[in-house]
Design an enzyme around this catalytic site. Structure first.
Site, short mmCIF file in Angstrom:
data_model
loop_
_atom_site.label_atom_id
_atom_site.label_comp_id
_atom_site.label_asym_id
_atom_site.label_seq_id
_atom_site.Cartn_x
_atom_site.Cartn_y
_atom_site.Cartn_z
N ASN A 46 38.00 -28.66 -3.88
CA ASN A 46 38.63 -27.86 -3.78
C ASN A 46 40.02 -28.19 -3.27
O ASN A 46 40.74 -28.86 -2.45
CB ASN A 46 38.67 -26.53 -2.66
CG ASN A 46 37.92 -27.15 -1.89
OD1 ASN A 46 37.54 -27.96 -1.20
ND2 ASN A 46 38.21 -25.32 -0.77
N ILE A 47 41.41 -27.70 -3.73
CA ILE A 47 42.95 -28.08 -3.50
C ILE A 47 43.44 -25.91 -2.98
O ILE A 47 43.61 -25.79 -4.00
CB ILE A 47 43.43 -28.78 -4.51
CG1 ILE A 47 42.37 -30.01 -5.30
CG2 ILE A 47 45.10 -29.01 -4.86
CD1 ILE A 47 42.57 -30.55 -7.00
N GLU A 48 43.93 -26.81 -1.53
CA GLU A 48 43.92 -25.23 -2.04
C GLU A 48 46.49 -25.43 -1.38
O GLU A 48 46.28 -26.89 -2.05
CB GLU A 48 44.66 -24.93 0.27
CG GLU A 48 42.79 -24.67 -0.11
CD GLU A 48 42.21 -24.26 1.38
OE1 GLU A 48 42.93 -24.79 2.39
OE2 GLU A 48 40.67 -23.94 1.05
N GLU A 59 34.81 -26.44 -8.04
CA GLU A 59 34.08 -26.18 -9.20
C GLU A 59 35.56 -25.83 -10.62
O GLU A 59 35.24 -27.00 -11.58
CB GLU A 59 33.52 -24.46 -9.36
CG GLU A 59 32.31 -24.61 -8.78
CD GLU A 59 32.87 -24.05 -7.33
OE1 GLU A 59 34.10 -24.49 -6.68
OE2 GLU A 59 32.25 -22.90 -6.70
N CYS A 101 35.24 -18.95 -10.66
CA CYS A 101 34.46 -20.05 -11.28
C CYS A 101 33.37 -19.98 -12.30
O CYS A 101 33.06 -20.34 -13.00
CB CYS A 101 34.07 -20.90 -10.05
SG CYS A 101 35.17 -21.71 -9.18
N1 THU Z 1 36.04 -22.66 -2.74
C1 THU Z 1 35.91 -23.14 -3.68
O1 THU Z 1 36.02 -24.63 -3.52
N2 THU Z 1 35.15 -23.28 -4.43
C2 THU Z 1 34.19 -20.78 -4.73
O2 THU Z 1 33.89 -21.53 -4.98
C3 THU Z 1 34.69 -21.01 -3.88
C4 THU Z 1 35.30 -21.65 -2.54
C5 THU Z 1 37.45 -22.27 -2.11
C6 THU Z 1 38.63 -21.92 -2.08
C7 THU Z 1 39.14 -22.50 -0.65
O3 THU Z 1 39.87 -23.66 -0.79
C8 THU Z 1 37.73 -22.25 0.41
O4 THU Z 1 36.70 -22.82 -1.00
C9 THU Z 1 37.96 -21.47 1.24
O5 THU Z 1 37.65 -20.11 0.50
#
Ligand code: THU
Length: 142
Positions: A46-48, A59, A101
């Site tokens: 994940n990349i915020e 994903e 996703c």
């Molecule tokens: N996140 C994911 O990477 N995949 C998911 O299916 C649900 C949430 C991440 C997004 C965010 O960076 C962090 O989890 C908290 O929501």
């Protein structure tokens, strides 16, 4: 590849991918490992973003990376996640894919054949079909 081998290959790769998560806002690290039918493994994290909305889930990072390389046929994806301090995710520690996703998976993956592999902080594992995760998903045309 049988289900056990799939788990043993993809789940450690997903934990490894989680190390690259960019999570200054939530602190929640997610890793994914996507296996193509051609046998290649694509990692994702994940990349915020400070504007929150542009955040990309692990994903989708994996799926979009693969599609950008010309891949469109997939066997399975492993997804794992925990907070940076080791606190497990809700849902008994399983990082279930979000609805967005699941819908992206539905674009490319067969509902009954594509597997989503999960592992929690206690080493418990699950294999779910895409249809189990997204029953009655939207279909534009049959
Ligand atoms: N996140 C994911 O990477 N995949 C998911 O299916 C649900 C949430 C991440 C997004 C965010 O960076 C962090 O989890 C908290 O929501």
């Amino acid at each position: 590849m049988d289900r056990q081998k799939l788990m043993d290959t993809l789940i450690p790769a997903a934990w490894e991918a989680a190390k690259n998560a960019y999570v200054p806002y939530s602190g929640f690290r997610v890793g994914a490992a996507l296996l193509t039918k051609s046998g290649k493994l694509y990692p994702g994290c994940n990349i915020e973003n400070s504007a929150y909305g542009p955040t990309n889930c692990a994903e989708r990072t994996a799926i979009f990376s693969a599609v950008a390389q010309g891949e469109r046929e997939f066997t399975a994806i492993a997804v794992v996640g925990q907070f940076a301090d080791g606190t497990p995710a809700g849902g008994e520690g399983f990082a279930y894919p979000c609805g967005v996703c699941r819908q992206v998976m539905a674009e490319f993956c067969h509902p009954d054949e594509f597997l989503v592999l999960l592992e929690n902080h206690q080493g418990e594992r699950k294999a779910l079909t895409l249809r189990e995760l997204l029953p009655y998903g939207f279909v534009l045309r049959d």
